[in-house]
Scaffold this motif. Structure first.
Motif, mmCIF file in Angstrom:
data_model
loop_
_atom_site.group_PDB
_atom_site.id
_atom_site.type_symbol
_atom_site.label_atom_id
_atom_site.label_comp_id
_atom_site.label_asym_id
_atom_site.label_seq_id
_atom_site.Cartn_x
_atom_site.Cartn_y
_atom_site.Cartn_z
ATOM 1 N N LEU A 34 -15.890 -7.232 -2.193
ATOM 2 C CA LEU A 34 -14.898 -7.564 -3.218
ATOM 3 C C LEU A 34 -14.242 -8.889 -2.835
ATOM 4 N N ASN A 35 -14.183 -9.807 -3.799
ATOM 5 C CA ASN A 35 -13.677 -11.138 -3.477
ATOM 6 C C ASN A 35 -13.002 -11.749 -4.708
ATOM 7 N N VAL A 36 -12.421 -12.926 -4.513
ATOM 8 C CA VAL A 36 -11.710 -13.594 -5.609
ATOM 9 C C VAL A 36 -12.646 -14.428 -6.481
ATOM 10 N N GLY A 37 -13.922 -14.428 -6.157
ATOM 11 C CA GLY A 37 -14.887 -15.168 -6.957
ATOM 12 C C GLY A 37 -16.273 -14.810 -6.469
ATOM 13 N N GLU A 57 -18.760 -17.098 -6.181
ATOM 14 C CA GLU A 57 -19.376 -18.247 -5.534
ATOM 15 C C GLU A 57 -19.251 -18.128 -4.011
ATOM 16 N N VAL A 100 0.818 -1.220 0.000
ATOM 17 C CA VAL A 100 0.000 0.000 0.000
ATOM 18 C C VAL A 100 0.847 1.263 0.000
ATOM 19 N N VAL A 110 -13.853 -12.228 4.775
ATOM 20 C CA VAL A 110 -14.862 -11.963 3.754
ATOM 21 C C VAL A 110 -16.052 -12.915 3.917
ATOM 22 N N VAL A 120 -5.478 -4.194 7.779
ATOM 23 C CA VAL A 120 -6.019 -5.469 8.270
ATOM 24 C C VAL A 120 -7.427 -5.201 8.812
ATOM 25 N N PHE A 175 -5.917 -2.947 2.452
ATOM 26 C CA PHE A 175 -4.799 -3.406 1.620
ATOM 27 C C PHE A 175 -5.312 -3.651 0.207
ATOM 28 N N VAL A 176 -6.359 -4.439 0.124
ATOM 29 C CA VAL A 176 -6.937 -4.777 -1.182
ATOM 30 C C VAL A 176 -7.455 -3.506 -1.875
ATOM 31 N N VAL A 233 -18.451 -20.100 -1.714
ATOM 32 C CA VAL A 233 -17.336 -20.754 -1.018
ATOM 33 C C VAL A 233 -16.031 -19.957 -1.126
ATOM 34 N N PHE A 249 -5.294 -13.309 -2.785
ATOM 35 C CA PHE A 249 -6.483 -12.454 -2.738
ATOM 36 C C PHE A 249 -6.189 -11.140 -3.453
ATOM 37 N N GLY A 258 -13.031 -16.993 -1.070
ATOM 38 C CA GLY A 258 -12.515 -15.931 -0.213
ATOM 39 C C GLY A 258 -11.855 -16.381 1.063
ATOM 40 N N ASN A 259 -11.376 -15.402 1.838
ATOM 41 C CA ASN A 259 -10.752 -15.693 3.130
ATOM 42 C C ASN A 259 -11.813 -15.629 4.244
ATOM 43 N N GLU A 280 -16.243 -9.513 -8.253
ATOM 44 C CA GLU A 280 -14.835 -9.667 -8.614
ATOM 45 C C GLU A 280 -14.281 -8.360 -9.165
ATOM 46 N N ASN A 291 -5.433 -11.701 -7.274
ATOM 47 C CA ASN A 291 -6.626 -12.006 -8.065
ATOM 48 C C ASN A 291 -7.435 -10.741 -8.326
#
Lengths: 341, 341
Positions: free
Chosen positions: B183-186, B188, A185, B196, B152, B233-234, B190, A233, B192-193, B216, A236
């Motif tokens: 916001l996620n990696v997919g 669906e 960041v 999320v 975090v 961070f993301v 199931v 994460f 993500g971390n 996404e 992606n």
């Protein structure tokens, strides 16, 4: 050129054989030394072959698979219950030496989990990473990893990704002492979370790597570094965001040019340039992410792609087989990790 | 229109008074009901005022600050040792009711830490979030948070961000029942971390919010949702990546036009159209992120910006004062959080 064989998960991706079969046929005519094994439902693949006036041949074999891994399946469940799936059987072909690499547009998590179990990781590597090339201003793409295979990564994992990315840049592109950066960041030493902070310390203590410090999102495309490391994460979301932004902007340019006659004329004059721009920035050109750190070659295509983009993923697998990427990574990894420990 | 007063951290950002002072003068001539207090080094600000033939006036006051928070300073350290800094004094003015909002292009972490201590968070909010509008294909921007104030975040924090973002979209843009996504990696369930996944559960249990599920990276720009929530961070990497990609593409279009004489002529004729494209997509137009969840208004400008971009951050602060954003958030928060608990 010696011949090589790829196993294609023909059922993977949002469109299955509708995309994978025509892409396979394109690849066969493009690479005369290529053989393909289409793994999946015999009937669905056969239909697609017929509709393209193609048949099985010594260069194009078909391996029937009873099962398909769905896009929403949990990796652990797929691993347990999809032993007869097109994805699994394609990986088995690589393990058994019947194929030199596997290409799949299927469920990323399942592909990762199955690859790890079937092909196993290289010595010193805990978890494979998904890596792709991202375009930069200076034309030379940058390697970005991990792209979603590992949504949570500790600092050791990030460190291993840095080593693998560096080796890949070195052996695929003959880049000497590739510059490796951590995505963060901010560029100041104090920035970031614990994982990134600790990974930076590990990298600073590794003279075999050319560690270039932290890099921010807007610098990804500058081409200042060769490898950018982050957890799956962040990677992606970053890759998909880039693709979304690129598609949006290319669309806007297209719309602006279609807007009036003068603009259309401008567009016509710039046709070649705009085509280059599209080729340079269109994410489809960069389709084909590699699962790095395995004892075999696995290339992951996006799920939602057309024939051309899936062809690029096949192309990527061909290149990695010819460059013997896993072998080169293994050799370099041993020198870096053994000297370190 | 009733007059309003903003406190500007004149020393913040990469260029300090060289950017903040001319932007302040532009804002004063643009908003006749605006008063500004420039906080920072008296001599440096004075020089800039003179070079723009401006002087102090009832609408343009100067408050001397002995200290500056550097861009690389640790937030905790800045909080402890920079009580006489331009950033801190500007926030004090808001706390004491002498200014309606503060605008700073300085160190994000320090601004966040100081704002939290000086202005305090709203009831029910643990940590403020940095939120910005991001352009979408359909013209209507989407609110993205957090952008780096919290690298975090646990699931409770993500949930609070979702509530605040929803209220902001509702009260700033009069959007009814804003769609809120994670916001996620997919997409669906199931994916993500843990954070999320758990935030999704919390949101599903909150009927007062219009929760739209996972989104996404490539869907950020589609405009399907009004608010997108992620950890800092993301969010920081995502926003900066978007900006980097947009700048790269706009540059490529510009270069293509400059490369050919006839194209240059047509480009000149189409100046307005291309300017629109630039305005629609240039990140500078979207400069000005808000620190949400405080009992006062704080707008954060990018550090590395020009006069026009810093002007947009001032413009953003003016709008939030007029919409009384914190008050509206407080009211809506109480109803959502109290009904929930």
């Amino acid at each position: 050129m010696t011949s090589l064989t790829l196993a294609l998960d023909a059922m993977g991706g949002d469109f299955g054989p509708h995309v994978t079969v025509p892409a396979a046929l394109q690849a066969l005519s493009h690479f005369p030394h290529l053989n393909l094994i289409l793994v999946g439902d015999r009937i669905a693949i056969g239909e697609q072959l017929r509709s393209h006036n193609a048949t099985e041949s010594p260069r194009l074999q078909l391996l029937h698979a009873e099962q398909v891994v769905s896009m929403s399946e949990r990796p652990a469940q797929a691993l347990r219950t999809r032993r007869q799936s097109s994805m699994r059987l394609a990986l088995d072909l690589v393990r058994d030496g019947q194929a030199d690499a596997c290409v799949s547009a299927g469920n990323t998590g399942a592909l990762m989990a199955m690859s790890k179990v079937v092909l196993r990781t290289l010595p010193g590597i805990d978890r494979p990473a998904l890596v792709a090339r991202v375009p930069t201003v200076i034309g030379k793409p940058v390697y970005l990893l991990d792209l979603g295979a590992n949504v949570v990564c500790d600092s050791d994992t990030l460190f291993q990704f840095a080593v693998m990315g560096s080796v890949l840049a070195e052996c695929s592109d003959q880049r000497g002492a590739p510059k490796v950066a951590l995505l963060n960041v901010g560029t100041e030493q104090v920035k970031g979370n614990d994982q990134v902070q600790q990974a930076a310390q590990l990298l600073q203590q590794t003279p075999q790597l050319n560690y270039a410090g932290f890099i921010e999102g807007d610098a990804i495309f500058k081409g200042d570094v060769d490898v950018i490391v982050c957890d799956g994460f962040v990677g992606n979301v970053t890759l998909k965001t880039t693709e979304g932004a690129a598609r949006l902007l290319l669309q806007q340019v297209h719309d602006a040019i279609q807007g009036n006659l003068l603009a259309k004329l401008l567009g016509w004059l710039l046709k070649k340039r705009l085509k280059q721009l599209n080729q340079h920035m269109n994410p489809d050109q960069y389709n084909g992410a590699s699962l790095l750190g395995l004892r075999g070659i696995v290339v992951k295509s996006h799920g939602n792609v057309d024939k051309t983009a899936f062809f690029h993923a096949i192309e990527q697998a061909v290149a990695e087989v010819e460059q013997q990427v896993p072998l080169q990574i293994k050799d370099r990894l041993e020198s870096v990790l053994l000297e370190k420990s």
